[in-house]
Every structure is written in C-alpha cells, then in structure tokens.
Design a protein around this motif. Sequence first.
Motif, mmCIF file in Angstrom:
data_model
loop_
_atom_site.group_PDB
_atom_site.id
_atom_site.type_symbol
_atom_site.label_atom_id
_atom_site.label_comp_id
_atom_site.label_asym_id
_atom_site.label_seq_id
_atom_site.Cartn_x
_atom_site.Cartn_y
_atom_site.Cartn_z
ATOM 1 N N PRO A 4 0.462 -38.001 4.864
ATOM 2 C CA PRO A 4 1.482 -37.701 3.863
ATOM 3 C C PRO A 4 2.855 -37.544 4.503
ATOM 4 N N PRO A 5 3.915 -37.862 3.766
ATOM 5 C CA PRO A 5 5.259 -37.660 4.306
ATOM 6 C C PRO A 5 5.514 -36.185 4.547
ATOM 7 N N LYS A 6 6.391 -35.894 5.495
ATOM 8 C CA LYS A 6 6.661 -34.517 5.876
ATOM 9 C C LYS A 6 7.916 -34.015 5.164
ATOM 10 N N ILE A 7 7.749 -32.987 4.349
ATOM 11 C CA ILE A 7 8.894 -32.252 3.835
ATOM 12 C C ILE A 7 8.609 -30.761 3.996
ATOM 13 N N LYS A 8 9.673 -29.994 4.135
ATOM 14 C CA LYS A 8 9.526 -28.560 4.301
ATOM 15 C C LYS A 8 9.343 -27.902 2.934
ATOM 16 N N PRO A 9 8.313 -27.087 2.776
ATOM 17 C CA PRO A 9 8.221 -26.294 1.544
ATOM 18 C C PRO A 9 9.403 -25.340 1.452
ATOM 19 N N VAL A 10 9.874 -25.093 0.245
ATOM 20 C CA VAL A 10 11.022 -24.214 0.062
ATOM 21 C C VAL A 10 10.572 -22.893 -0.554
ATOM 22 N N ASP A 11 11.269 -21.832 -0.186
ATOM 23 C CA ASP A 11 10.989 -20.513 -0.731
ATOM 24 C C ASP A 11 11.734 -20.279 -2.042
ATOM 25 N N LYS A 12 12.796 -21.045 -2.253
ATOM 26 C CA LYS A 12 13.571 -20.886 -3.482
ATOM 27 C C LYS A 12 14.225 -22.217 -3.837
ATOM 28 N N LEU A 13 14.121 -22.563 -5.106
ATOM 29 C CA LEU A 13 14.748 -23.769 -5.640
ATOM 30 C C LEU A 13 15.593 -23.356 -6.846
ATOM 31 N N THR A 14 16.865 -23.736 -6.823
ATOM 32 C CA THR A 14 17.756 -23.470 -7.953
ATOM 33 C C THR A 14 18.294 -24.795 -8.463
ATOM 34 N N ILE A 15 18.160 -25.024 -9.753
ATOM 35 C CA ILE A 15 18.589 -26.273 -10.383
ATOM 36 C C ILE A 15 19.653 -25.953 -11.419
ATOM 37 N N THR A 16 20.753 -26.689 -11.397
ATOM 38 C CA THR A 16 21.790 -26.569 -12.420
ATOM 39 C C THR A 16 22.008 -27.947 -13.027
ATOM 40 N N ALA A 71 21.856 -33.527 -11.906
ATOM 41 C CA ALA A 71 21.309 -32.207 -11.601
ATOM 42 C C ALA A 71 21.717 -31.805 -10.193
ATOM 43 N N LEU A 72 22.194 -30.574 -10.061
ATOM 44 C CA LEU A 72 22.482 -30.005 -8.749
ATOM 45 C C LEU A 72 21.239 -29.277 -8.271
ATOM 46 N N ILE A 73 20.763 -29.662 -7.100
ATOM 47 C CA ILE A 73 19.533 -29.121 -6.535
ATOM 48 C C ILE A 73 19.888 -28.284 -5.309
ATOM 49 N N GLU A 74 19.559 -27.002 -5.361
ATOM 50 C CA GLU A 74 19.781 -26.125 -4.211
ATOM 51 C C GLU A 74 18.425 -25.698 -3.655
ATOM 52 N N THR A 75 18.170 -26.057 -2.408
ATOM 53 C CA THR A 75 16.896 -25.751 -1.769
ATOM 54 C C THR A 75 17.114 -24.795 -0.610
ATOM 55 N N GLN A 76 16.184 -23.849 -0.473
ATOM 56 C CA GLN A 76 16.266 -22.916 0.648
ATOM 57 C C GLN A 76 14.882 -22.742 1.248
ATOM 58 N N ALA A 77 14.735 -23.204 2.489
ATOM 59 C CA ALA A 77 13.493 -23.030 3.234
ATOM 60 C C ALA A 77 13.622 -21.818 4.142
ATOM 61 N N GLU A 78 12.488 -21.298 4.551
ATOM 62 C CA GLU A 78 12.478 -20.086 5.378
ATOM 63 C C GLU A 78 13.297 -20.290 6.649
ATOM 64 N N GLY A 79 14.212 -19.359 6.897
ATOM 65 C CA GLY A 79 15.004 -19.395 8.114
ATOM 66 C C GLY A 79 16.130 -20.407 8.106
ATOM 67 N N SER A 80 16.396 -21.056 6.966
ATOM 68 C CA SER A 80 17.430 -22.090 6.898
ATOM 69 C C SER A 80 18.476 -21.731 5.847
ATOM 70 N N GLU A 81 19.663 -22.299 6.024
ATOM 71 C CA GLU A 81 20.722 -22.117 5.046
ATOM 72 C C GLU A 81 20.412 -22.946 3.795
ATOM 73 N N PRO A 82 20.871 -22.502 2.625
ATOM 74 C CA PRO A 82 20.666 -23.295 1.406
ATOM 75 C C PRO A 82 21.320 -24.668 1.521
ATOM 76 N N GLN A 83 20.648 -25.674 0.960
ATOM 77 C CA GLN A 83 21.140 -27.052 0.954
ATOM 78 C C GLN A 83 21.455 -27.450 -0.485
ATOM 79 N N LEU A 84 22.634 -28.035 -0.707
ATOM 80 C CA LEU A 84 23.037 -28.481 -2.041
ATOM 81 C C LEU A 84 23.040 -30.003 -2.094
ATOM 82 N N THR A 85 22.283 -30.551 -3.040
ATOM 83 C CA THR A 85 22.118 -31.993 -3.201
ATOM 84 C C THR A 85 22.360 -32.342 -4.659
#
Length: 365
Positions: A4-16, A71-85
Amino acid sequence: MMNPPKIKPVDKLTITFLVDNTIEWMTKLPPGFIHEVPQHLSQPDVPKDDRTGVPFVDLENYCCGAHGFSALIETQAEGSEPQLTLFDTGPDSRSIIRNVEALKIPIERIERIILSHWHSDHSGGMLSFLKHRKVNSPPGNACVVDLHPNRPIARGIAPVSAGGRVVGRLPEDPKFEQIEALGGVVEKHAEGHAVSGDTVWVSGEIPRVTHFEGGLPSGVRWVEQEGGDDGEWLKEEDIMDERYAAIDVVGKGLVIFSACSHAGIVNVVKDGVEKFSRPIYMVIGGLHLAGTELADRIPPTVEYLSNQLRPAPVYVLPMHCSGFAAKVALEDAFGEGCVPAGVGHKVVVEGNPETERMMHAPTEK
C-alpha cells in the motif's frame, strides 16, 4: 496486491468548504460540524451595532455559493506542524476570493493546490487565488500547484437529450505558464503520490471497475491535429485526468475527497479501500448523480455505500454536482450520517488512538 502507498495518519483533520453550490445555515449538523454564521459571530473583530451592542449578521461579507467546489484541508500528524492544502478552486475569479476573505483564511500558509481534474468549475478560481495569495504573502513564499499533465485544449457539453450536439464549451482552464507567472510552482502528476508532509494522498488514474458507472455521458473534448490547423469535438465520457484525495485519521479511517466523481464514487471508494485496506470514515464532494441521464446510477451507488461496504461510511457529504435526488436517497439510507454540507461550513475530525487498536480492514458483501 502491491504494497500500500505510504501516508502518515493524522491526529486532527480540519476541513473548510470555500466553494460549493449550496449555502446551508440552519439544518442540524453532527458533532464537529460548524455552521458559517457562528464562525463569524465568534470573531473578536465582529462588527457590532452601536445602538444595541449586538454583533451584526454581516450578510454583505459572508460566503456566496457558486457551481463548483473548493475545500481547504488542514492536516496535523503527531509531532508535525499543521499543513494547509487547497483542493480545487471553484469556478470563477470572484467566489473563492470573497469566501477566503469572509472566512479570514490564512492564504499565505496554503503551500499546495491540488486540482482534481481539468474542468473549469474546479480550476476557474486558480489564477485569482494565486494572484491574491501573491499580493498577501511575503516575497518568495511559493505555492505548489499539483496538476495532471494532460491539460485539454477545450472541453464541452453535448447532452444526450440534445442528440449529442455540442451546446457549449467550458471556460478555458489555466495554462501552465499563467500559473507560473503568478508564483505557482507547477508539478505534473499522472501517478498517485503523497503530499503535505505525506498526510494527503493524491490518487493517480482511478480504475473503472463497476458496471453501472459510465463516466460523463455529455462529455466532449476538442482535439486538434498536429500543427493545430484543424480540429474536432470527440466524445470523452471517461475523464481520465480526474484524481481524488484521501487522508487517514487515527481511529477513524479514510476521509475521501472526490470533487466530481466522473469516475463514479463507488470506483473512487473501491480504489481507496484497495490501496489502503482502511475503513471509509467520510465521503466528501460532488458525486455527479444529478440529472435524468444519471438517475439510474443512484440506487446501486447508495446500495454499495450503505449496505455492501462494511463498515459503511460514518458520514457522506453529497455536495456540488450530487443532485437533489441523490441527497434524498442517501439521507434515507444514512439518516443523520448524510450531512447537508455547504460553503462556509467547517468540519473538525479528531483522531482516537484507543479506537485505532480495535479497527479492522473493510469488507464487501
């Protein structure tokens, strides 16, 4: 199956939701879903009436609806800064800018735009967004624009009800050089890949495996001979440049963004399950089930999502081009799990590590 492709699970996802056909202010929403108006009224700088001291419902400066999706996608994985896409940019130069300003989006922090496919109701706001971002960002703050390389010269609409006659062409999609002129860094991807700190998966070509999802019946594409001296409209039901996005939330599963589902939302979901062996927590976006030409796809789509896929998605958000009939059928099957989402809504999905330990791979009947 391949690894399977590798992606990091996120602890928080915010969608606007920055662009959608629908504005929905009053319907009851599930936990974690926030209407637009409370977001405005809770701002510290909300304008207030001098006489009563009560905040204004500032209708002049709230979000507007438009036939498109973003849609604005904000992802935050453990130990990482939030990413806005940013996933898609809506249909025009005005709606996305109005709505970005209305919702006070920190556009300088948006590091990547993902274009789901080359249709102007998804690409039409890209250049105005890049221009707005350039003006409101520090120098050198580049934004990657993630595109399928097969950009069409033109796409049009040739309804079956009109005998296949081309009744109109869609506005031109942004050119690569126009994107670069506004500070966008063009990345062309035909294959699946992880972005935004490896927290967002952008699919490659979506396999067509169902028997009832037949693409876009009215789709046509302008094709020119080498040299460009002559051209013609050719039927193009399969929009093969279409891509979906997926995020894996700890203890919840996959959140799927399918902006228009020309490939068929069942094909999209099947591909996500096949690739990641994860339950589907939420399906978001245009399901392209609107109109009489696609009505016969609604029953098998709802049957698959609600009954054949196990576990079924917790939430389905039919937006943009899903159509009223599909929304009614999904609400009948999912109840409050079918969410009447619209422009201006915010969704917060919190991960749950304890639940993660008890999760199993999805199955089909």
